[in-house]
Design a protein around this motif. Structure first.
Motif, mmCIF file in Angstrom:
data_model
loop_
_atom_site.group_PDB
_atom_site.id
_atom_site.type_symbol
_atom_site.label_atom_id
_atom_site.label_comp_id
_atom_site.label_asym_id
_atom_site.label_seq_id
_atom_site.Cartn_x
_atom_site.Cartn_y
_atom_site.Cartn_z
ATOM 1 N N LEU A 70 1.603 -3.893 1.072
ATOM 2 C CA LEU A 70 0.555 -3.269 1.910
ATOM 3 C C LEU A 70 1.498 -4.304 3.303
ATOM 4 N N ASP A 123 -0.803 -3.112 -4.525
ATOM 5 C CA ASP A 123 0.245 -4.617 -4.150
ATOM 6 C C ASP A 123 -0.247 -5.174 -3.024
ATOM 7 N N LEU A 124 -0.434 -6.276 -2.478
ATOM 8 C CA LEU A 124 -1.044 -6.675 -1.406
ATOM 9 C C LEU A 124 0.195 -7.154 -0.341
ATOM 10 N N ASP A 125 1.692 -7.129 -0.972
ATOM 11 C CA ASP A 125 2.803 -7.534 -0.390
ATOM 12 C C ASP A 125 3.198 -6.081 0.087
#
Lengths: 366, 366
Positions: free
Chosen positions: A135, A131-133
């Motif tokens: 990161l 999940d890019l959130d």
């Protein structure tokens, strides 16, 4: 064809007698030729892997010192260099996350050598599908932790591996710091008569991680102690100076493993006073429940300092004036008996040997 | 409970129009908020991840230079620092393994900045169950590669993760090298009139890795070109000296990606001459079969050098006298037209734009 056969050149497995009584041995014979989780514990198995597999092929006089960081001469400067890969699980936990931990861990290793941390590199391994959130939060936290202590992240690398070939995020940080000529604590400088100080309560990081994994079965307020130790080292630099013999942050393997390493490197005995150990009530309760000894639980924001006994009186108040060392206390001393051994004087007047952890207490603590 | 719900604070997914016509789009909408394999390709997606997620939170003037290594002042010394995590699959391949590659990759990045590599750190992530024989071979190979070029491995770290949370071995190496005051090649120093030289045949590492994964469907003799480039840089230092404007080892993303980065950083146009590109016959054949362009295939033992046209005549023979640069040749030049763009003059007299790779050609090439 991807079959796994033993080739004729493979060493034979060790005889059963060397690892146990054969049929009832809990470790399958073949496992002795494979990497075990315990090889990453920071305990005896880790030390053996380093001694038998790494040092013979990679070793040199600098690597062989095995400090928290290497001390190098480059051009006209004395530099400390330290590397650490963070694989902590979960990625976010009470009191921190893998991002801030990856900064604190590496700059603390530099600080333990007396260096002033200046630059850090970051190597990311990301798992496909992350999940890019998550990161984003980790990267922000990393940036904040670096800014807080005036360290600059100067170079980086990112690799992505397929789903199931990592666990979200692994981060390697490698740090550089400048050494000044005189302040050079080192694990081989402890000597009989030194007092041993710990800068804060022990066991918080390990118990916070266990709680975050729901391993405790009860709610706890305990947060990881993950924090930068630069300011604490500066207090020692200013009050004790060059007589600060050893500094160590007792991370993987806890206070017990760090003290064992120092006792071995300095060829001295160490005596701990059980009643003086600052174990928070909740850490003690969790340890009792899980059958753990707080001396082996990981910390990420405290240090052990070996200083002359005569300096204790002025150091403790100076440390306690800093919020990260408000619980600083003397926990023991260096003796010339039983060199290489750590002994605990218990509350009821007995003694017991505090050995190095043979295997793994908790994988992926940092 | 480990459920994955969108929290109210999460950004909404982008509208379908921004990534394709909805129902027939091959990438699920949700994936735009997740890490993709292409984020590790060294191409456009990697650049976007860096620009949007890393630089805003970690950035500073040094990181923003985005060279192969950072240039630092520490004490009285100018130092280059570079980090790289190696996740190549398979761990052993014709011409090398993850151990030698982890040394060559990092010291080459230092050499590309004009630094003389001196020290390297190593951070290992090992997968539980890894065959210790494989680890031994990799560590030995790493030691040999470091010794060969006089670089010392000075500090290290080992973590072990559970089965299925890595893929055998990942290695981060971080290198330090000393810069001398005058020899400072940099990706932003190319200027119209420069000639572009490549030191050897292109595409060997990528094709060797594909062959080792049995992706070709035929036998090939191609070996990875994995090698240290220090000696090649020394030849340029001695023959061209401070007029060596740019050095780059075209690894992930190949020659095309490196040239695009240089064209952008220097704000110049680049013209390549297709007929002069040293593509080995077997690389060409494999690329044709797989529908790949050799310009995008990874290399681990060649460099691109931007030098004044007037120096080409004396540099090429000097390079060809070294076994690692026996096929050195001029492949193009820098022009003041089409700044930021790389153009190929084809064998039949046409031209085509050589863009950066949008996504991923081959994951885990290094």
């Amino acid at each position: 064809m991807a079959t796994t056969m033993r080739r004729p050149t493979d060493p034979a497995p060790p005889p059963a007698s060397s690892i146990g009584p054969g049929p009832v041995c809990p470790v399958p014979l073949e496992e002795t030729q494979r990497v075990l989780l315990g090889h990453g514990s920071g305990g005896k198995l880790s030390a053996r892997l380093l001694r038998e597999e790494f040092l013979p092929h990679l070793g040199n006089d600098i690597l062989a010192q095995l400090g928290d960081a290497a001390v190098l001469r480059l051009g006209d400067s004395d530099i400390a260099m330290s590397t650490d890969t963070f694989v902590v699980k979960p990625l976010e936990f009470p009191g921190g996350d893998i991002g801030s931990l990856s900064i604190h861990g590496t700059i603390n290793d530099l600080a333990m050598m007396g260096a002033r941390p200046a630059f850090v590199s970051a190597g990311f391994v990301l798992e496909e599908g992350l999940d890019l959130d998550v990161l984003r939060r980790v990267v922000r936290s990393m940036g904040r932790a670096a800014t807080e202590v005036g360290v600059r992240l100067v170079t980086g690398d990112t690799k992505v591996v397929e789903r199931g070939k990592a666990d979200g995020i692994y981060i390697n940080t490698t740090g550089l710091g400048l050494l000044d000529g005189l302040f050079r604590p080192s694990p081989d400088r402890a000597r009989p008569g030194d007092a041993i100080i710990v800068s804060g309560p022990i066991g918080r990081h390990g118990i916070a991680i266990m709680a975050a994994r729901n391993a405790l079965g009860f709610e706890t307020e305990i947060e990881s102690d993950s924090a930068p130790l630069i300011a604490i080292v500066d207090i020692l630099r200013n009050t004790v100076g060059v007589e600060t013999r050893v500094l160590r942050d007792p991370t993987r393997g806890g206070v017990a493993s760090s003290l064992n390493e120092i006792a071995a490197a300095s060829r001295v005995g160490i005596e701990l006073d059980e009643e003086s150990l600052p174990v928070p009530g909740e850490v003690g309760a969790a340890c009792e429940l899980l059958g753990l000894d707080p001396l082996y639980v990981a910390n990420e924001g405290i240090l052990l300092a070996f200083i002359p006994e005569s300096a204790v009186g002025r150091v403790i108040p100076a440390l306690r004036a800093h919020p990260l060392a408000a619980a600083a206390t003397r926990i023991g001393c260096v003796v010339d008996q039983h060199p290489g051994m750590v002994v605990l004087r218990t509350a009821i007047g007995g003694t017991r040997v505090v050995d190095m952890l043979p295997g793994d207490q908790l994988p992926r603590i940092c």
